[in-house]
Design a protein around this motif. Structure first.
Motif, PDB file in Angstrom:
ATOM      1  N   ALA A  66       1.676  11.510  -0.231  1.00 46.52           N
ATOM      2  CA  ALA A  66       0.654  11.569   0.827  1.00 46.52           C
ATOM      3  C   ALA A  66       0.356  10.161   1.340  1.00 46.52           C
ATOM      4  CB  ALA A  66      -0.613  12.226   0.291  1.00 46.52           C
ATOM      5  N   ALA A  67       0.229   9.199   0.435  1.00 48.93           N
ATOM      6  CA  ALA A  67      -0.065   7.814   0.845  1.00 48.93           C
ATOM      7  C   ALA A  67       1.087   7.241   1.666  1.00 48.93           C
ATOM      8  CB  ALA A  67      -0.316   6.955  -0.391  1.00 48.93           C
ATOM      9  N   ALA A  68       2.322   7.519   1.238  1.00 47.72           N
ATOM     10  CA  ALA A  68       3.492   6.970   1.946  1.00 47.72           C
ATOM     11  C   ALA A  68       3.626   7.579   3.338  1.00 47.72           C
ATOM     12  CB  ALA A  68       4.755   7.219   1.123  1.00 47.72           C
ATOM     13  N   ARG A  69       3.300   8.869   3.456  1.00 45.66           N
ATOM     14  CA  ARG A  69       3.374   9.517   4.774  1.00 45.66           C
ATOM     15  C   ARG A  69       2.291   8.992   5.710  1.00 45.66           C
ATOM     16  NH1 ARG A  69       6.454  14.098   5.311  1.00 45.66           N
ATOM     17  NH2 ARG A  69       6.980  15.258   3.416  1.00 45.66           N
ATOM     18  N   ALA A  70       1.123   8.636   5.116  1.00 46.79           N
ATOM     19  CA  ALA A  70      -0.049   8.347   5.941  1.00 46.79           C
ATOM     20  C   ALA A  70      -0.184   6.888   6.349  1.00 46.79           C
ATOM     21  CB  ALA A  70      -1.306   8.774   5.181  1.00 46.79           C
ATOM     22  N   GLY A  71       0.271   5.967   5.501  1.00 46.28           N
ATOM     23  CA  GLY A  71      -0.104   4.578   5.776  1.00 46.28           C
ATOM     24  C   GLY A  71       1.039   3.603   5.658  1.00 46.28           C
ATOM     25  N   PHE A  72       0.776   2.401   6.151  1.00 45.26           N
ATOM     26  CA  PHE A  72       1.778   1.345   6.071  1.00 45.26           C
ATOM     27  C   PHE A  72       1.809   0.758   4.658  1.00 45.26           C
ATOM     28  CE2 PHE A  72       0.994   1.295  10.675  1.00 45.26           C
ATOM     29  CZ  PHE A  72       2.297   1.487  11.086  1.00 45.26           C
ATOM     30  N   PRO A  73       2.999   0.323   4.226  1.00 46.75           N
ATOM     31  CA  PRO A  73       3.091  -0.303   2.905  1.00 46.75           C
ATOM     32  C   PRO A  73       2.277  -1.604   2.861  1.00 46.75           C
ATOM     33  CG  PRO A  73       5.281  -0.019   3.930  1.00 46.75           C
ATOM     34  CD  PRO A  73       4.265   0.398   4.921  1.00 46.75           C
ATOM     35  N   HIS A  74       1.607  -1.831   1.757  1.00 53.81           N
ATOM     36  CA  HIS A  74       0.905  -3.118   1.595  1.00 53.81           C
ATOM     37  C   HIS A  74       0.933  -3.528   0.129  1.00 53.81           C
ATOM     38  CE1 HIS A  74      -2.100   0.035   1.050  1.00 53.81           C
ATOM     39  NE2 HIS A  74      -2.800  -0.793   0.323  1.00 53.81           N
ATOM     40  N   ALA A  75       2.093  -3.936  -0.308  1.00 52.90           N
ATOM     41  CA  ALA A  75       2.274  -4.331  -1.709  1.00 52.90           C
ATOM     42  C   ALA A  75       1.415  -5.552  -2.030  1.00 52.90           C
ATOM     43  CB  ALA A  75       3.746  -4.643  -1.972  1.00 52.90           C
ATOM     44  N   GLU A  76       0.967  -5.628  -3.276  1.00 54.19           N
ATOM     45  CA  GLU A  76       0.126  -6.758  -3.692  1.00 54.19           C
ATOM     46  C   GLU A  76       0.930  -8.052  -3.741  1.00 54.19           C
ATOM     47  OE1 GLU A  76      -3.315  -4.540  -6.257  1.00 54.19           O
ATOM     48  OE2 GLU A  76      -1.421  -4.838  -7.293  1.00 54.19           O
ATOM     49  N   ILE A  77       2.214  -7.946  -4.067  1.00 53.77           N
ATOM     50  CA  ILE A  77       3.131  -9.087  -3.909  1.00 53.77           C
ATOM     51  C   ILE A  77       3.997  -8.749  -2.712  1.00 53.77           C
ATOM     52  CG2 ILE A  77       5.069 -10.346  -4.915  1.00 53.77           C
ATOM     53  CD1 ILE A  77       3.915  -9.856  -7.617  1.00 53.77           C
ATOM     54  N   PRO A  78       3.945  -9.571  -1.640  1.00 51.60           N
ATOM     55  CA  PRO A  78       4.652  -9.201  -0.409  1.00 51.60           C
ATOM     56  C   PRO A  78       6.140  -8.958  -0.637  1.00 51.60           C
ATOM     57  CG  PRO A  78       3.361 -11.214  -0.119  1.00 51.60           C
ATOM     58  CD  PRO A  78       3.303 -10.880  -1.573  1.00 51.60           C
ATOM     59  N   PHE A  79       6.661  -7.912  -0.024  1.00 44.83           N
ATOM     60  CA  PHE A  79       8.102  -7.654  -0.073  1.00 44.83           C
ATOM     61  C   PHE A  79       8.814  -8.681   0.824  1.00 44.83           C
ATOM     62  CE2 PHE A  79       7.853  -2.761  -1.015  1.00 44.83           C
ATOM     63  CZ  PHE A  79       7.265  -3.038  -2.233  1.00 44.83           C
ATOM     64  N   PRO A  80      10.079  -8.986   0.530  1.00 41.36           N
ATOM     65  CA  PRO A  80      10.817  -9.927   1.400  1.00 41.36           C
ATOM     66  C   PRO A  80      10.888  -9.374   2.829  1.00 41.36           C
ATOM     67  CG  PRO A  80      12.097  -9.338  -0.564  1.00 41.36           C
ATOM     68  CD  PRO A  80      10.903  -8.460  -0.568  1.00 41.36           C
ATOM     69  N   LEU A  81      10.683 -10.265   3.818  1.00 39.15           N
ATOM     70  CA  LEU A  81      10.773  -9.824   5.217  1.00 39.15           C
ATOM     71  C   LEU A  81      12.216  -9.883   5.696  1.00 39.15           C
ATOM     72  CD1 LEU A  81       7.631 -11.580   6.723  1.00 39.15           C
ATOM     73  CD2 LEU A  81       7.955  -9.142   6.222  1.00 39.15           C
ATOM     74  N   ASP A  82      12.950 -10.846   5.157  1.00 35.55           N
ATOM     75  CA  ASP A  82      14.322 -11.045   5.609  1.00 35.55           C
ATOM     76  C   ASP A  82      15.170 -11.430   4.400  1.00 35.55           C
ATOM     77  OD1 ASP A  82      16.366 -11.172   7.396  1.00 35.55           O
ATOM     78  OD2 ASP A  82      16.040 -13.296   7.853  1.00 35.55           O
ATOM     79  N   TYR A  83      16.425 -11.030   4.449  1.00 41.54           N
ATOM     80  CA  TYR A  83      17.343 -11.382   3.361  1.00 41.54           C
ATOM     81  C   TYR A  83      18.434 -12.274   3.944  1.00 41.54           C
ATOM     82  CZ  TYR A  83      15.277  -7.713   0.406  1.00 41.54           C
ATOM     83  OH  TYR A  83      14.426  -6.945  -0.333  1.00 41.54           O
ATOM     84  N   PRO A  84      18.418 -13.574   3.670  1.00 41.89           N
ATOM     85  CA  PRO A  84      19.485 -14.452   4.181  1.00 41.89           C
ATOM     86  C   PRO A  84      20.790 -14.162   3.449  1.00 41.89           C
ATOM     87  CG  PRO A  84      17.994 -15.681   2.746  1.00 41.89           C
ATOM     88  CD  PRO A  84      17.426 -14.306   2.849  1.00 41.89           C
ATOM     89  N   PRO A  85      21.933 -14.657   4.029  1.00 46.13           N
ATOM     90  CA  PRO A  85      23.199 -14.488   3.320  1.00 46.13           C
ATOM     91  C   PRO A  85      23.154 -15.239   1.991  1.00 46.13           C
ATOM     92  CG  PRO A  85      23.511 -15.510   5.498  1.00 46.13           C
ATOM     93  CD  PRO A  85      22.041 -15.375   5.274  1.00 46.13           C
ATOM     94  N   PRO A  86      23.809 -14.793   0.955  1.00 47.37           N
ATOM     95  CA  PRO A  86      24.659 -13.607   0.889  1.00 47.37           C
ATOM     96  C   PRO A  86      23.888 -12.331   0.513  1.00 47.37           C
ATOM     97  CG  PRO A  86      24.774 -14.730  -1.217  1.00 47.37           C
ATOM     98  CD  PRO A  86      23.811 -15.525  -0.347  1.00 47.37           C
TER      99      PRO A  86
END
Ligand SMILES: Cc1cc2nc3c(=O)[nH]c(=O)nc-3n(C[C@H](O)[C@H](O)[C@H](O)COP(=O)(O)O)c2cc1C
Length: 220
Positions: A66-86
């Motif tokens: 229900a939470a995942a369907r309803a709202g945006f993720p907001h992890a307490e430790i931010p998830f990576p926004l971008d993954y550089p190579p490799p």
């Protein structure tokens, strides 16, 4: 010994579909008791773990979906926004392996959404461990919890217990905190699905590869 250990690690894989039957409490205790031997800096042992059993797991899963369907993720430790190579290539290959196993086409957004949502019912696992760490200890304690996770995954494989670590569930900390005793000083890091895999499920055909050791380790 190393040959047996490598064999165990070769056979272990994240499993993303589970059968309903629960793991006996004694086996769960054996698993987590074994992992208590994990080393940590100054032996602080910072992992804080809540393990659900049926029917609690399903109640938590319903709240998480229900939470995942309803709202945006907001992890307490931010998830990576971008993954550089490799790392980006590795991440893409991992996604491709999973979606291919599941027969999901790259542009099938609805099926990809459903596959993502499966994280929140813990892939039907009868147990989920929610793993947190005292935030006052800082990033090295996260390293300690990572070491502990390696012990847990290895011990689970040795005990014939299937697993899937899930950072995804950390994206909805409020739903977890509403259901489980998680201290205010603790930061939620990830979940861990535990159970017996449904070997017939397409998702469980997924296997990932690894780079040769030279890609990660340099001798000089
Ligand atoms: C800390 C951590 C978080 C992870 N989070 C997720 C997740 O949210 N969802 C998921 O399906 N797999 C997750 N995984 C599983 C990884 O995708 C998987 O370990 C990786 O692709 C290597 O595949 P293998 O475990 O089958 O060897 C996570 C693994 C780790 C160690």
């Amino acid at each position: 010994m190393i040959r047996e250990l490598r064999q165990l690690w070769e056979q272990r894989a994240s499993r993303r579909a589970f059968r309903a039957e629960p793991i006996a409490r004694a086996a769960l205790v054996e698993l987590f008791a074994a992992a208590q031997r994990a080393p940590s800096w100054c032996n602080v042992q910072p992992w804080r773990v809540v393990v659900t059993e049926p029917p609690r797991t399903k109640q938590l899963a319903d709240a998480m979906v229900a939470a995942a369907r309803a709202g945006f993720p907001h992890a307490e430790i931010p998830f990576p926004l971008d993954y550089p190579p490799p790392y980006k290539e590795h991440r893409v290959a991992c996604g491709v392996a999973l979606y291919q196993a599941m027969g999901i086409a790259r542009d099938d957004k609805a099926a990809r959404y459903d596959a993502w949502l499966r994280n929140y019912d813990f892939f039907d696992a009868p147990h989920v461990a929610i793993v947190a760490c005292d935030r006052r200890l800082g990033p090295y304690a996260y390293v300690d919890v990572g070491v502990w996770l390696g012990y847990v995954l290895t011990a689970a494989a040795a005990l014939g217990i299937d697993t899937c670590p899930m950072a995804s569930v950390a994206a909805y900390p409020d739903a977890l905190r509403a259901q489980l005793p998680i201290g205010e000083t603790d930061v939620i890091l990830f979940g861990l699905a535990l159970g017996h895999a449904d070997d017939a499920a397409p998702a469980n055909r997924c296997r990932t590869t690894r780079e040769p050791v030279e890609a990660n380790v340099v001798f000089c």
